[in-house]
Design a protein around this motif. Structure first.
Motif, PDB file in Angstrom:
ATOM      1  N   SER A   1      24.020 104.925  27.869  1.00  0.00           N
ATOM      2  CA  SER A   1      24.295 104.608  26.229  1.00  0.00           C
ATOM      3  C   SER A   1      24.340 105.872  25.157  1.00  0.00           C
ATOM      4  O   SER A   1      24.570 106.855  25.479  1.00  0.00           O
ATOM      5  CB  SER A   1      22.763 104.044  26.279  1.00  0.00           C
ATOM      6  OG  SER A   1      22.511 103.421  24.490  1.00  0.00           O
ATOM      7  N   LYS A   2      25.445 105.777  24.090  1.00  0.00           N
ATOM      8  CA  LYS A   2      25.628 106.290  23.739  1.00  0.00           C
ATOM      9  C   LYS A   2      26.336 107.614  23.406  1.00  0.00           C
ATOM     10  O   LYS A   2      26.404 108.387  23.140  1.00  0.00           O
ATOM     11  CB  LYS A   2      24.370 106.493  22.218  1.00  0.00           C
ATOM     12  CG  LYS A   2      24.022 105.605  21.838  1.00  0.00           C
ATOM     13  CD  LYS A   2      22.905 105.344  21.100  1.00  0.00           C
ATOM     14  CE  LYS A   2      22.660 104.620  19.534  1.00  0.00           C
ATOM     15  NZ  LYS A   2      21.033 104.734  19.249  1.00  0.00           N
ATOM     16  N   ARG A   3      26.952 108.090  25.401  1.00  0.00           N
ATOM     17  CA  ARG A   3      27.758 108.983  25.627  1.00  0.00           C
ATOM     18  C   ARG A   3      28.824 108.641  25.491  1.00  0.00           C
ATOM     19  O   ARG A   3      28.580 107.637  26.948  1.00  0.00           O
ATOM     20  CB  ARG A   3      26.248 109.638  26.432  1.00  0.00           C
ATOM     21  CG  ARG A   3      25.451 110.217  26.017  1.00  0.00           C
ATOM     22  CD  ARG A   3      23.812 110.673  27.672  1.00  0.00           C
ATOM     23  NE  ARG A   3      24.816 111.745  28.011  1.00  0.00           N
ATOM     24  CZ  ARG A   3      24.399 112.437  29.133  1.00  0.00           C
ATOM     25  NH1 ARG A   3      23.460 111.479  29.645  1.00  0.00           N
ATOM     26  NH2 ARG A   3      24.802 112.661  29.235  1.00  0.00           N
ATOM     27  N   PRO A   4      29.846 109.466  25.854  1.00  0.00           N
ATOM     28  CA  PRO A   4      31.269 109.241  27.043  1.00  0.00           C
ATOM     29  C   PRO A   4      31.568 110.035  28.098  1.00  0.00           C
ATOM     30  O   PRO A   4      32.010 110.373  28.282  1.00  0.00           O
ATOM     31  CB  PRO A   4      31.891 110.087  26.473  1.00  0.00           C
ATOM     32  CG  PRO A   4      31.235 111.405  25.362  1.00  0.00           C
ATOM     33  CD  PRO A   4      29.870 110.735  25.604  1.00  0.00           C
ATOM     34  N   VAL A   5      29.890 109.146  29.164  1.00  0.00           N
ATOM     35  CA  VAL A   5      29.281 109.860  30.305  1.00  0.00           C
ATOM     36  C   VAL A   5      29.131 108.012  31.030  1.00  0.00           C
ATOM     37  O   VAL A   5      28.415 107.397  30.882  1.00  0.00           O
ATOM     38  CB  VAL A   5      28.205 110.837  30.148  1.00  0.00           C
ATOM     39  CG1 VAL A   5      28.171 111.183  32.221  1.00  0.00           C
ATOM     40  CG2 VAL A   5      28.896 112.018  29.360  1.00  0.00           C
ATOM     41  N   ARG A   6      29.714 107.858  32.432  1.00  0.00           N
ATOM     42  CA  ARG A   6      29.806 107.242  32.724  1.00  0.00           C
ATOM     43  C   ARG A   6      28.386 106.993  34.518  1.00  0.00           C
ATOM     44  O   ARG A   6      27.985 108.048  34.041  1.00  0.00           O
ATOM     45  CB  ARG A   6      30.942 106.907  34.059  1.00  0.00           C
ATOM     46  CG  ARG A   6      32.066 107.444  33.396  1.00  0.00           C
ATOM     47  CD  ARG A   6      32.333 105.615  33.285  1.00  0.00           C
ATOM     48  NE  ARG A   6      33.279 104.610  33.967  1.00  0.00           N
ATOM     49  CZ  ARG A   6      33.393 103.695  34.257  1.00  0.00           C
ATOM     50  NH1 ARG A   6      33.792 102.981  32.655  1.00  0.00           N
ATOM     51  NH2 ARG A   6      33.685 102.587  34.848  1.00  0.00           N
ATOM     52  N   SER A   7      27.469 105.658  33.768  1.00  0.00           N
ATOM     53  CA  SER A   7      26.639 105.574  34.558  1.00  0.00           C
ATOM     54  C   SER A   7      27.292 105.524  36.376  1.00  0.00           C
ATOM     55  O   SER A   7      28.213 104.736  36.424  1.00  0.00           O
ATOM     56  CB  SER A   7      26.403 103.794  33.881  1.00  0.00           C
ATOM     57  OG  SER A   7      25.280 103.835  35.111  1.00  0.00           O
TER      58      SER A   7
ATOM     59  N   SER B   1      37.295  99.547  26.596  1.00  0.00           N
ATOM     60  CA  SER B   1      36.432  99.404  26.143  1.00  0.00           C
ATOM     61  C   SER B   1      36.026 100.672  26.874  1.00  0.00           C
ATOM     62  O   SER B   1      36.830 101.282  27.645  1.00  0.00           O
ATOM     63  CB  SER B   1      36.079  98.076  26.816  1.00  0.00           C
ATOM     64  OG  SER B   1      36.099  97.970  28.275  1.00  0.00           O
ATOM     65  N   PRO B   2      34.734 101.401  26.765  1.00  0.00           N
ATOM     66  CA  PRO B   2      34.260 101.022  24.963  1.00  0.00           C
ATOM     67  C   PRO B   2      34.391 101.785  23.469  1.00  0.00           C
ATOM     68  O   PRO B   2      35.542 102.424  23.970  1.00  0.00           O
ATOM     69  CB  PRO B   2      32.750 101.615  25.059  1.00  0.00           C
ATOM     70  CG  PRO B   2      33.523 103.208  25.880  1.00  0.00           C
ATOM     71  CD  PRO B   2      33.793 102.348  27.093  1.00  0.00           C
TER      72      PRO B   2
ATOM     73  N   ARG C   1      37.605 107.139  19.288  1.00  0.00           N
ATOM     74  CA  ARG C   1      37.657 109.193  19.126  1.00  0.00           C
ATOM     75  C   ARG C   1      39.095 109.032  20.476  1.00  0.00           C
ATOM     76  O   ARG C   1      39.299 110.443  20.003  1.00  0.00           O
ATOM     77  CB  ARG C   1      36.239 108.837  19.788  1.00  0.00           C
ATOM     78  CG  ARG C   1      35.649 109.251  19.025  1.00  0.00           C
ATOM     79  CD  ARG C   1      34.150 110.137  18.911  1.00  0.00           C
ATOM     80  NE  ARG C   1      32.690 109.435  18.896  1.00  0.00           N
ATOM     81  CZ  ARG C   1      31.229 109.957  18.659  1.00  0.00           C
ATOM     82  NH1 ARG C   1      31.637 111.291  19.272  1.00  0.00           N
ATOM     83  NH2 ARG C   1      30.794 109.630  18.156  1.00  0.00           N
ATOM     84  N   LYS C   2      39.864 108.002  21.272  1.00  0.00           N
ATOM     85  CA  LYS C   2      40.232 108.311  21.481  1.00  0.00           C
ATOM     86  C   LYS C   2      40.163 109.294  22.393  1.00  0.00           C
ATOM     87  O   LYS C   2      40.950 110.335  22.945  1.00  0.00           O
ATOM     88  CB  LYS C   2      42.389 108.504  21.177  1.00  0.00           C
ATOM     89  CG  LYS C   2      42.094 107.436  20.297  1.00  0.00           C
ATOM     90  CD  LYS C   2      43.924 107.741  19.696  1.00  0.00           C
ATOM     91  CE  LYS C   2      43.440 106.395  17.927  1.00  0.00           C
ATOM     92  NZ  LYS C   2      43.981 105.090  19.019  1.00  0.00           N
ATOM     93  N   ILE C   3      39.069 109.950  23.368  1.00  0.00           N
ATOM     94  CA  ILE C   3      38.842 110.399  24.426  1.00  0.00           C
ATOM     95  C   ILE C   3      38.520 109.954  25.760  1.00  0.00           C
ATOM     96  O   ILE C   3      38.235 111.190  26.725  1.00  0.00           O
ATOM     97  CB  ILE C   3      37.490 111.243  24.176  1.00  0.00           C
ATOM     98  CG1 ILE C   3      36.588 110.199  24.124  1.00  0.00           C
ATOM     99  CG2 ILE C   3      37.997 112.474  22.377  1.00  0.00           C
ATOM    100  CD1 ILE C   3      35.313 110.918  23.301  1.00  0.00           C
TER     101      ILE C   3
END
Length: 320
Positions: free
Chosen positions: A88-94, A126-127, A134-136
């Motif tokens: 949630s709210k992070r560019p980090v995979r679960s 997605s997301p 942000r294209k990151i």
């Protein structure tokens, strides 16, 4: 089996409305040859079909899998499709899909027969926050699929799922002397003359490229005709077709504990396998009957069928 009255039946299967945790208890131990399912994923946002928060997801899904272990035959397989997710709210995979795999193997003694990866080239980016805005991050277009079993040697026959040979291999088979010489390769593999034998197709890889772009199927058309929402998270029929062909025989029984629009049942029906499905949403399961109706049924007949299913007064038999 001591299951309650099904919502509808077909030539080979039966669809039941209810909570899988309760319905699984009504199945005999060691009675199912293949459990093929795609549970609601641990996504950040709540979906109309129901999904569980990421933190609670592993324990929630484990409760179902515990019951699956009991009813699965010793030679049977449990195939579970799990999409990836971001925290949630992070560019980090679960890591939820890996955590459930490890828990199933460590605590229930499931064996990971093989991991598969379903590549859906038509999946939307997605997301949006990390990919489009942000294209990151790149587009997430692969689901993990765990093929689990209770023993080291579940029933399987790769000859049933061979894929077409490449053009290069076709040339080799047509003229092996021109394109092929038996010898030891630099890798150390000793490739003999049997390599040039035509086996009817090539062995598939564990990367399954299947587009999920159903938009004008009869199921979708009939849902629109009776003004009911189609299930929003359907997997393509080619996916269960692959595993049913690979892991079962015609007399076997296939179970889906999160049936949704009953793609698994439709795939099993087409392969003349017995099937059972569980789905707690009455509307979704009622609409899933559209996958089995005759092509010449009128919209009026379909509407009457749908209303009867929603009323749940009797089991409806659907045969072609």
């Amino acid at each position: 089996m001591v299951l309650d009255k099904p919502l509808y039946t077909t030539n080979y299967g039966a669809a039941y409305v209810g909570d899988s945790l309760e319905l699984l208890d009504q199945l005999e131990s060691n009675s199912i040859d293949l459990v093929m399912t795609s549970p609601p994923f641990a996504l950040q946002r709540e979906k109309s079909y129901g999904n569980v928060e990421q933190e609670a997801y592993v324990n929630w899904l484990f409760a179902f899998c515990e019951k699956v272990y009991r009813i699965l035959a010793p030679h049977g397989s449990f195939v579970i499709d799990l999409g990836g997710a971001y925290q949630s709210k992070r560019p980090v995979r679960s890591l939820y899909n890996y955590r459930i795999l490890i828990k199933l193997c460590d605590q229930l003694d499931f064996r990971l027969a093989e991991e598969f990866f379903w590549y859906n080239p038509s999946k939307l980016p997605s997301p949006i926050e990390w990919v489009n805005k942000r294209k990151i991050r790149v587009k997430d277009s692969v689901n993990t699929i765990w093929w689990l079993s209770k023993t080291d040697n579940p029933k399987a026959n790769v000859s049933n799922v061979l894929v077409p040979y490449s053009e290069r291999m076709k040339k080799l088979l047509a003229n092996p002397e021109k394109y092929y010489k038996a010898k030891e390769r630099p890798s150390g593999h000793d490739i003999g003359t049997a390599f040039a034998t035509n086996n009817g197709g090539a062995i598939p890889s564990n990367l399954l490229q299947i587009s999920n772009s159903e938009s004008s199927s009869r199921y979708i058309q009939l849902c629109k005709a009776v003004n009911t929402p189609a299930h929003p998270a359907r997997f393509p029929q080619k996916l269960p077709l692959f595993f049913i062909n690979f892991l079962t025989e015609p007399t076997d029984t296939v179970l889906d504990i999160f049936a949704g629009s009953n793609t698994t049942g439709a795939a099993a029906e087409s392969l003349q396998r017995r099937w059972i499905v569980f789905e707690q949403n009455l509307s979704y399961l009622s609409a899933s009957a559209f996958r089995f109706v005759n092509a010449n049924e009128s919209i009026e007949q379909i509407s009457i069928l749908f209303e009867k299913l929603l009323a749940r007064k009797e089991t409806i038999n659907i045969t072609r």
